[in-house]
Write an enzyme that holds these catalytic residues in place. Structure first.
Site, short mmCIF file in Angstrom:
data_model
loop_
_atom_site.label_atom_id
_atom_site.label_comp_id
_atom_site.label_asym_id
_atom_site.label_seq_id
_atom_site.Cartn_x
_atom_site.Cartn_y
_atom_site.Cartn_z
N PHE A 111 -9.39 1.24 5.86
CA PHE A 111 -8.32 2.19 6.18
C PHE A 111 -7.56 2.75 5.00
O PHE A 111 -7.85 2.60 3.77
CB PHE A 111 -6.93 1.35 6.84
CG PHE A 111 -6.31 0.38 5.82
CD1 PHE A 111 -6.86 -0.79 5.60
CD2 PHE A 111 -5.16 0.71 5.15
CE1 PHE A 111 -6.45 -1.78 4.90
CE2 PHE A 111 -4.63 -0.06 4.13
CZ PHE A 111 -5.19 -1.40 3.90
N CYS A 112 -7.05 3.91 5.27
CA CYS A 112 -6.40 4.97 4.27
C CYS A 112 -5.17 5.20 4.70
O CYS A 112 -4.61 4.36 5.52
CB CYS A 112 -7.33 6.15 3.98
SG CYS A 112 -7.22 7.37 5.41
N GLN A 113 -4.38 6.23 4.43
CA GLN A 113 -3.14 6.38 4.72
C GLN A 113 -2.79 7.03 6.17
O GLN A 113 -1.91 6.50 7.02
CB GLN A 113 -2.66 7.69 3.82
CG GLN A 113 -1.09 7.71 4.14
CD GLN A 113 -0.10 6.76 3.49
OE1 GLN A 113 -0.51 5.62 2.88
NE2 GLN A 113 1.11 6.67 3.65
N GLY B 184 -5.89 7.85 8.20
CA GLY B 184 -7.33 7.86 8.72
C GLY B 184 -8.49 8.80 8.38
O GLY B 184 -9.61 8.71 8.52
N TYR C 77 -2.99 3.52 7.49
CA TYR C 77 -1.89 2.62 7.11
C TYR C 77 -0.74 3.11 7.82
O TYR C 77 0.14 2.52 8.53
CB TYR C 77 -1.73 2.73 5.73
CG TYR C 77 -0.61 1.92 5.21
CD1 TYR C 77 -0.49 0.33 5.51
CD2 TYR C 77 0.58 2.26 4.47
CE1 TYR C 77 0.34 -0.44 5.01
CE2 TYR C 77 1.48 1.44 3.89
CZ TYR C 77 1.57 0.16 4.24
OH TYR C 77 2.55 -0.74 3.91
#
Ligand SMILES: Cc1cc2nc3c(=O)[nH]c(=O)nc-3n(C[C@H](O)[C@H](O)[C@H](O)COP(=O)(O)OP(=O)(O)OC[C@H]3O[C@@H](n4cnc5c(N)ncnc54)[C@H](O)[C@@H]3O)c2cc1C
Length: 551
Positions: free
Chosen positions: A504-506, A508, A532
């Site tokens: 995951f990142c901030q 997507g 996130y």
């Protein structure tokens, strides 16, 4: 000469009346309206409570006189229809001012009596106010003028929230009580979290998952036993189609409790049409009867039945239920079905969350919004969309609603040529981006998981990798995540064991890049959809052992 009688002189009824007149200068058109006002803007009522619309006269779009002058309509206010003799084609009418009763013959009868606010049968409920008519808003405005110390709004739907916001504008401390565990149930839960936060940010005391039990001298008692002192109680828990007259006329009432109509708005009696909130509509997705109490539909149906009466060809348009509401500084808009409803109907949609900017990030003032798209994996058609943000949410949901109406597939959103300059959008507009993401997901290029699948994947042995920067990771991440920034993946491949990973990142986007890279390098990777930011809004985040920002 056609004799048309219309019951209800607001959205649907007045649309039908004016359209009928435009098509037939000779017809006798009588509009019967129970309240003292006609053609009033009930959608504006909450804003009159708050003083945003300061003059009541601004809510009154027409008067019987103005409608007679321009359209030669015979509009009778304070005039209640008390019965219908469908056999004899007569309506029985009572003048509410002088009590006289008379009957009126019709060739065509249009029912547009709207809906009634639902009032639960509870002790003291008659002390509560509702908001539907000018008379209702006058009662609330009078109460507001008495400077209540505290107000309670029961119901966290569109009207409840608009009303609560406007009470806050008036400086009245306000509690909103919502029986569901989220506000605005047309939204999925992770989309509703920012709305609840916005309400609380503006001072609303929001009580979720609890209902009204009693209204008494001092205020209200809730089902959890809590008492709230309040000298103004407003109930806004939904509306019920007004089918009293339809039943009296022997017209069929449908399974959803609204007047059953065919594709062109005709009831079981071919001389009687029903439109607006009182009538059932066909849902665009499954064709089933639904109740969608919205002004656009009432107006559209009014025009449609007038056309049909006048012998013009009409199109049957099922409804997708596009709606929008302002919640202080937020804009919330929806169209089609949400994920909850799709799951309840045993449909397994492909879901996309995104967090785009309202316009190019380098141009000042861009605001972040949250979009959600539900897609049919078989047909690739759009099943629904939700948007929460500030600037530009209305535009994106309206474009998607238009795409749905035109039968565009989700990847087809990528092909839309939308107006762009930096102050207004992006070269790849958020709507285009949803199209690209849909294409990636439907073609299997991206494999993603939803926030509610996270725990399950961890239980299956997935590793959890946060591919954001160390700074972002330090500011807060999902508990148990390892930080391997996307740009370091190649160098740190040894840290990936044989087991699959959830990345995951901030929002997507970097997660998508990381997932594709990892898959190329032989690691089975899945991207957490919406990243996130979506997870942080989810109920899972509140129940999980969450690493809070800064902790
Ligand atoms: C506070 C509020 C805010 C809203 N905001 C929005 C919004 O932002 N966007 C949106 O799309 N929709 C909104 N709506 C919903 C929208 O107003 C309705 O969908 C629309 O007005 C329905 O039109 P209608 O003609 O079916 O009924 P109405 O507009 O309710 O008109 C029905 C009329 O029939 C009259 N009537 C009923 N029975 C009789 C009888 N026996 N004899 C004579 N007259 C009778 C009633 O007095 C009433 O005036 C809002 C509604 C409310 C109450």
């Amino acid at each position: 000469m056609k004799r048309i009688v219309i019951i209800g002189g607001v959205a649907g009824g007045m649309s039908a009346a004016t359209r009928a007149r435009r098509l037939d200068p000779e017809a006798s058109i009588v509009v019967l309206e129970r309240s003292g006002y006609v053609s009033y803007a009930n959608c504006g009522l909450p804003y009159y409570v708050g003083g945003v619309i300061s003059e009541q006269s601004d809510l009154l779009l027409q008067t019987p006189d103005s409608l007679h002058r321009r359209f030669r309509l015979d509009v009778r206010v304070s005039t209640e229809v008390i019965g219908i003799d469908a056999q004899a084609q007569l309506v029985m009418v009572r003048d509410r001012l002088d009590g006289t009763e008379y009957s009126l013959p019709y060739d065509y009868l249009i029912l547009s009596p709207g809906a009634q606010p639902i009032l639960p049968t509870l002790p003291g409920i008659d002390r509560a106010l509702t908001l539907r008519t000018i008379e209702d808003v006058t009662r609330i405005a009078d109460a507001v003028a008495g400077a209540p110390r505290h107000a309670v709004v029961i119901g966290g739907g569109f009207i409840g929230i608009e009303t609560a916001e406007n009470l806050i504008h008036r400086g009245i401390p306000t509690t909103v009580v919502e029986a569901a565990d989220q506000v605005l149930t047309p939204l999925d839960p992770e989309m509703a979290v920012p709305v609840a936060a916005e309400l609380r940010r503006h001072g609303i005391d929001l009580r979720l998952g609890v209902a009204l039990a009693e209204v008494n001298d001092t205020g209200v008692v809730l089902t959890d036993g809590t008492s709230i002192d309040a000298d103004l109680v407003i109930v806004a828990i939904g509306v019920r189609p007004d089918v009293t007259l339809a039943k009296a006329a022997g017209v069929t009432v449908g399974a959803r409790g609204g007047i059953a109509v065919d594709a062109i708005g005709r009831t079981s009696d071919a001389r009687i049409y029903a439109i607006g909130d009182a009538a059932e509509k066909a849902d665009a997705l499954d064709g089933d009867a639904v109740l969608v109490p919205l002004a656009n539909i009432a107006n559209r149906q009014g025009r449609m039945v007038a056309d049909h009466i006048m012998g013009r060809p009409v199109r049957h348009i099922p409804t997708i239920g596009t709606a929008i509401v302002k919640v202080f500084d937020l804009v919330v808009a929806v169209t089609g079905w949400n994920e909850r409803r799709l799951h309840a109907a045993h449909m397994e949609p492909v879901i996309i969350h995104s967090h785009p900017g309202s316009h190019a990030g380098y141009y000042p003032g861009a605001e972040s919004m949250m979009l959600k798209l539900c897609i049919d994996p078989q047909t690739q058609l759009i099943l629904g969309a939700q948007g929460v943000g500030t600037e530009g949410v209305d535009k994106r949901i309206d474009v998607i609603a238009t795409a749905m109406r035109c039968g565009l597939t989700a990847p087809g959103l990528a092909d839309l040529e939308l107006a762009y300059a930096p102050p207004f959008g992006s070269a790849k507009d958020p709507v285009n981006m949803l199209g690209y993401m849909a294409d990636n997901m439907l073609s299997g290029l991206t494999i993603s998981a939803q926030w509610y699948e996270l725990q399950d994947l961890l239980d299956q042995g997935y590793g959890l990798v946060d591919v954001r920067t160390p700074g972002e990771f330090a500011a807060g991440s999902i508990s148990g995540a390892v930080n391997i920034p996307v740009d370091e993946i190649r160098e740190r491949m040894t840290e990936f064991a044989d087991n699959p990973v959830l990345v995951f990142c901030q929002v997507g986007q970097r997660g998508h890049t990381a997932t594709t890279l990892l898959r190329e390098l032989g690691v089975p990777a899945v991207n957490l959809d919406g990243g996130y930011k979506t997870w942080l809004n989810s109920p899972a985040a509140f129940s999980a052992d969450r690493a809070l920002p800064g902790s």
